[in-house]
Design a protein around this motif. Structure first.
Motif, PDB file in Angstrom:
ATOM      1  N   GLY A 257      52.927  40.590   9.046  1.00  0.00           N
ATOM      2  CA  GLY A 257      53.751  40.655  10.240  1.00  0.00           C
ATOM      3  C   GLY A 257      52.970  41.145  11.447  1.00  0.00           C
ATOM      4  O   GLY A 257      53.138  40.635  12.564  1.00  0.00           O
ATOM      5  N   VAL A 258      52.098  42.129  11.230  1.00  0.00           N
ATOM      6  CA  VAL A 258      51.229  42.607  12.312  1.00  0.00           C
ATOM      7  C   VAL A 258      50.279  41.495  12.755  1.00  0.00           C
ATOM      8  O   VAL A 258      50.058  41.280  13.951  1.00  0.00           O
ATOM      9  CB  VAL A 258      50.429  43.845  11.841  1.00  0.00           C
ATOM     10  N   PHE A 259      49.722  40.767  11.766  1.00  0.00           N
ATOM     11  CA  PHE A 259      48.843  39.638  12.081  1.00  0.00           C
ATOM     12  C   PHE A 259      49.592  38.570  12.880  1.00  0.00           C
ATOM     13  O   PHE A 259      49.075  38.009  13.848  1.00  0.00           O
ATOM     14  CB  PHE A 259      48.298  39.043  10.779  1.00  0.00           C
ATOM     15  N   GLN A 260      50.832  38.311  12.491  1.00  0.00           N
ATOM     16  CA  GLN A 260      51.638  37.304  13.172  1.00  0.00           C
ATOM     17  C   GLN A 260      51.895  37.706  14.625  1.00  0.00           C
ATOM     18  O   GLN A 260      51.824  36.867  15.532  1.00  0.00           O
ATOM     19  CB  GLN A 260      52.960  37.128  12.423  1.00  0.00           C
ATOM     20  N   ALA A 261      52.178  38.978  14.856  1.00  0.00           N
ATOM     21  CA  ALA A 261      52.399  39.449  16.223  1.00  0.00           C
ATOM     22  C   ALA A 261      51.131  39.333  17.059  1.00  0.00           C
ATOM     23  O   ALA A 261      51.176  38.959  18.241  1.00  0.00           O
ATOM     24  CB  ALA A 261      52.892  40.899  16.187  1.00  0.00           C
ATOM     25  N   ALA A 262      49.981  39.645  16.451  1.00  0.00           N
ATOM     26  CA  ALA A 262      48.714  39.524  17.168  1.00  0.00           C
ATOM     27  C   ALA A 262      48.407  38.072  17.503  1.00  0.00           C
ATOM     28  O   ALA A 262      47.867  37.758  18.577  1.00  0.00           O
ATOM     29  CB  ALA A 262      47.583  40.124  16.331  1.00  0.00           C
ATOM     30  N   LEU A 263      48.774  37.176  16.592  1.00  0.00           N
ATOM     31  CA  LEU A 263      48.522  35.756  16.812  1.00  0.00           C
ATOM     32  C   LEU A 263      49.312  35.231  18.013  1.00  0.00           C
ATOM     33  O   LEU A 263      48.844  34.360  18.751  1.00  0.00           O
ATOM     34  CB  LEU A 263      48.880  34.968  15.551  1.00  0.00           C
ATOM     35  N   LYS A 264      50.497  35.751  18.219  1.00  0.00           N
ATOM     36  CA  LYS A 264      51.298  35.340  19.373  1.00  0.00           C
ATOM     37  C   LYS A 264      50.631  35.734  20.685  1.00  0.00           C
ATOM     38  O   LYS A 264      50.817  35.080  21.713  1.00  0.00           O
ATOM     39  CB  LYS A 264      52.696  35.958  19.285  1.00  0.00           C
ATOM     40  N   GLN A 265      49.869  36.819  20.659  1.00  0.00           N
ATOM     41  CA  GLN A 265      49.145  37.217  21.856  1.00  0.00           C
ATOM     42  C   GLN A 265      47.908  36.362  22.074  1.00  0.00           C
ATOM     43  O   GLN A 265      47.484  36.137  23.206  1.00  0.00           O
ATOM     44  CB  GLN A 265      48.752  38.691  21.757  1.00  0.00           C
ATOM     45  N   VAL A 266      47.319  35.874  20.968  1.00  0.00           N
ATOM     46  CA  VAL A 266      46.152  35.008  21.083  1.00  0.00           C
ATOM     47  C   VAL A 266      46.554  33.638  21.624  1.00  0.00           C
ATOM     48  O   VAL A 266      45.857  33.044  22.449  1.00  0.00           O
ATOM     49  CB  VAL A 266      45.455  34.857  19.719  1.00  0.00           C
ATOM     50  N   PHE A 267      47.706  33.129  21.153  1.00  0.00           N
ATOM     51  CA  PHE A 267      48.221  31.836  21.603  1.00  0.00           C
ATOM     52  C   PHE A 267      49.584  32.036  22.262  1.00  0.00           C
ATOM     53  O   PHE A 267      50.619  31.758  21.653  1.00  0.00           O
ATOM     54  CB  PHE A 267      48.364  30.859  20.435  1.00  0.00           C
ATOM     55  N   PRO A 268      49.614  32.527  23.496  1.00  0.00           N
ATOM     56  CA  PRO A 268      50.904  32.852  24.124  1.00  0.00           C
ATOM     57  C   PRO A 268      51.695  31.633  24.572  1.00  0.00           C
ATOM     58  O   PRO A 268      52.873  31.740  24.850  1.00  0.00           O
ATOM     59  CB  PRO A 268      50.491  33.692  25.340  1.00  0.00           C
ATOM     60  N   ARG A 269      51.082  30.480  24.597  1.00  0.00           N
ATOM     61  CA  ARG A 269      51.747  29.303  25.146  1.00  0.00           C
ATOM     62  C   ARG A 269      53.013  28.952  24.380  1.00  0.00           C
ATOM     63  O   ARG A 269      54.031  28.588  24.959  1.00  0.00           O
ATOM     64  CB  ARG A 269      50.782  28.108  25.123  1.00  0.00           C
TER      65      ARG A 269
END
Length: 278
Positions: A257-269
């Protein structure tokens, strides 16, 4: 990430004045050149060398990816000899013209195994500017949860856009790729549309938005395979050994879940809301 694939015949000279060279190559990130390993390839190599030299002069940042294809029909010894011969012929020609470090990579591919997907994965990863960030996130996840190998897959194409920095073997990739088929097929069978809680039947909420799975499989001892859909495009698949039992699933779920949240910041589009003018 939006990718376009242009399919060109290999026998044409695209640097001929009859073609608009800038329109063809100006925005290209990678050029994939397919050589038939079961056919006479000398002429194909000559055209490839000419293309690479022209690209190095005008578009040096384009990655040239050479797929030595149809290697499934060759014996192991002949396959290796053919692959080395093609690499040597291309590198010798580039060296003669002063290009020692041209961005050219070579892959052995076949449609009868997963090698073609593995090769395309490597090609795509070079075009993703966020790749170092993705690798660092996956390394952190593997270290925290004691995961042996983690892949971030594009669900539809079976191409993995990132993996941790530990060595990759084709066997692990094949297992993960096949596992995506199983989980997605089961999700499609047992998923269902159900009315939303507000009672409006025209608004449908799809069941199984995130597919999740944890299984034990026998492969050199007990190994655990964990899949979690990150969004409708990406799925995280992890291979874990004996030291990562299913009892730790809650800890793994939290860290994913933490990884998933970080991924949203990497690909904010994908998460960006579209502003509606009033």
């Amino acid at each position: 990430m939006d990718f376009q694939v242009w399919d060109f015949p290999g026998h044409l000279d695209y640097f001929d004045p009859a073609f608009d060279v800038d329109n063809i190559f100006e925005e290209i990130g990678a050029l994939i050149w397919v050589i038939d390993a079961q056919d006479e390839y000398i002429e194909a190599i000559m055209r490839l060398n000419t293309t690479i030299l022209n690209l190095q002069h005008s578009y040096p940042n384009i990655n040239v990816e050479v797929f030595v294809h149809k290697v499934d029909g060759l014996s192991e010894d002949y396959k290796g000899d053919t692959f080395r011969d093609i690499i040597q012929r291309v590198q010798d020609e580039l060296s003669d013209h002063g290009y020692e470090n041209a961005p050219v990579s070579f892959y052995q591919t076949s449609i009868y195994d997963h090698s073609i997907f593995e090769a395309f994965s490597k090609v795509i990863q070079k075009l993703i500017p966020q790749l170092p960030t993705l690798e660092a996130l996956l390394d952190s996840l593997c270290s925290t949860c004691r995961i042996e190998k983690a892949y971030l897959f594009d669900i539809m194409s079976k191409i993995y856009i990132a993996t941790d920095t530990s060595p990759t073997d084709i066997g692990s990739y094949e297992i993960c790729s096949d596992y995506i088929d199983v989980v997605i097929d089961v999700s499609e069978i047992y998923g269902w549309d159900r009315p939303s809680e507000n009672g409006h039947s025209e608004i449908q909420e799809v069941g199984n938005n995130d597919a999740e799975s944890l299984i034990t499989m026998e492969r050199k001892g007990n190994n655990y395979l964990y899949l979690r859909e990150i969004n409708k495009y990406l799925a995280l698949i992890c291979l874990m050994g004996d030291d990562s039992p299913a009892e730790k699933k809650a800890v793994i779920d939290y860290n994913v879940g933490v990884f998933q949240a970080a991924l949203k910041q990497v690909f904010p589009r994908a998460e960006r809301e579209v502003a509606v003018p009033s």
